[in-house]
Design a protein around this motif. Structure first.
Motif, PDB file in Angstrom:
ATOM      1  N   LEU A 136      -0.922  35.530   1.709  1.00  0.00           N
ATOM      2  CA  LEU A 136      -1.055  34.289   2.475  1.00  0.00           C
ATOM      3  C   LEU A 136      -2.520  33.890   2.608  1.00  0.00           C
ATOM      4  O   LEU A 136      -2.873  32.709   2.505  1.00  0.00           O
ATOM      5  N   ALA A 140      -4.063  30.477   1.154  1.00  0.00           N
ATOM      6  CA  ALA A 140      -4.727  29.514   2.034  1.00  0.00           C
ATOM      7  C   ALA A 140      -6.120  29.168   1.535  1.00  0.00           C
ATOM      8  O   ALA A 140      -6.581  28.025   1.676  1.00  0.00           O
ATOM      9  N   LEU A 194      -1.884  30.745   8.549  1.00  0.00           N
ATOM     10  CA  LEU A 194      -2.030  29.441   7.906  1.00  0.00           C
ATOM     11  C   LEU A 194      -2.602  28.422   8.884  1.00  0.00           C
ATOM     12  O   LEU A 194      -3.483  27.624   8.529  1.00  0.00           O
ATOM     13  N   PHE A 199      -4.217  24.687   8.477  1.00  0.00           N
ATOM     14  CA  PHE A 199      -2.979  24.050   8.032  1.00  0.00           C
ATOM     15  C   PHE A 199      -2.085  23.733   9.226  1.00  0.00           C
ATOM     16  O   PHE A 199      -2.017  24.508  10.188  1.00  0.00           O
ATOM     17  N   VAL A 201       1.728  23.588  10.176  1.00  0.00           N
ATOM     18  CA  VAL A 201       2.916  24.223   9.606  1.00  0.00           C
ATOM     19  C   VAL A 201       4.185  23.678  10.255  1.00  0.00           C
ATOM     20  O   VAL A 201       4.300  23.650  11.484  1.00  0.00           O
ATOM     21  N   ALA A 219       3.077  23.916   4.846  1.00  0.00           N
ATOM     22  CA  ALA A 219       1.774  23.998   5.477  1.00  0.00           C
ATOM     23  C   ALA A 219       0.865  22.969   4.826  1.00  0.00           C
ATOM     24  O   ALA A 219       0.605  23.041   3.625  1.00  0.00           O
ATOM     25  N   ARG A 221      -2.845  20.810   4.915  1.00  0.00           N
ATOM     26  CA  ARG A 221      -4.207  20.893   5.441  1.00  0.00           C
ATOM     27  C   ARG A 221      -4.486  19.788   6.433  1.00  0.00           C
ATOM     28  O   ARG A 221      -4.118  18.630   6.229  1.00  0.00           O
TER      29      ARG A 221
END
Length: 224
Positions: A136, A140, A194, A199, A201, A219, A221
């Motif tokens: 993850l 990311a 995240l 991000f 989510v 997710a 940005r």
């Protein structure tokens, strides 16, 4: 959540035709995944609305989803990574002439290429917990716009119990390992790093007519 619209039949047929030279099992598998897997319709609908740009498909398998994104005009190019060299050879053959690159990679440690969109479909819960968090983090750092995850929700009651039993049975049939190899993290544990990386989510069901505990995590940005 409403069921996402089905992908255009002509698109799915075009993708399937690209596997005409593959084994009978692969041809059947690809058709089944394209037409029956709720993730296919959900991700293609999402991509049609937003455009995925350069996609890094982690755990891409035989590549049918990547090809659908490309042939549907929802991705500009795809980099597919997977640990199964045989599946990747089938993906390369089917993707001839398209803007796709497929490479063997160990997702426990492989770098994630810089891209607009990272796809993680049915990948995380099959890795050790620490490896999930590490992947993850790499995703990311690589994704400029979004990460799309189809995750196993362990907090979904009877669906989770049924999904766990199915995973154990599938592994037993394939001789592919023990129950302990299934490690679905709570959705909050996936979303946390995240969100910390910039991000926003959101989570929506992705089981559409099945008894499984699958969800789609998007997710996006928020930091530019």
């Amino acid at each position: 959540m409403p069921t996402p619209p089905a992908a255009p039949a002509a698109l799915l047929a075009e993708v399937s035709r690209r596997y005409a030279a593959a084994s009978p099992f692969t041809r059947h598998y690809v058709r089944l995944k394209l037409r029956s897997d709720p993730a296919t319709a959900a991700i293609l609908a999402l991509a049609a609305g937003e455009g995925f740009g350069h996609v890094a498909d982690l755990g891409c398998g035989r590549g049918q989803l990547a090809l659908a994104l490309l042939l549907g005009g929802a991705a500009a190019r795809v980099t597919g990574l997977d640990g199964n060299a045989v599946h990747l050879a089938e993906a390369r053959q089917a993707a001839a002439g398209l803007a796709a690159h497929f490479a063997v990679a160990d997702l426990l440690a492989a770098p994630v290429p810089d891209c607009d969109t990272v796809l993680l479909v049915d990948v995380l819960y099959q890795l050790p917990e620490a490896a999930q968090m590490a992947l993850l983090g790499r995703a990311a750092a690589a994704a400029r716009r979004r990460i799309v995850i189809r995750a196993f929700d362990p907090g979904c009651g009877w669906r989770s119990r049924f999904g766990w039993a199915m995973e154990v049975a599938n592994r037993a049939l394939r001789g592919a390992g023990r129950q302990a190899s299934i490690r679905p993290l709570p959705l909050a544990a996936i979303a946390g790093p995240l969100a910390a990386a910039g991000f926003d989510v959101t989570v929506r069901p992705c089981w559409s007519g099945t008894p499984l505990p699958n969800v789609l995590m998007l997710a996006k940005r928020t930091d530019g």
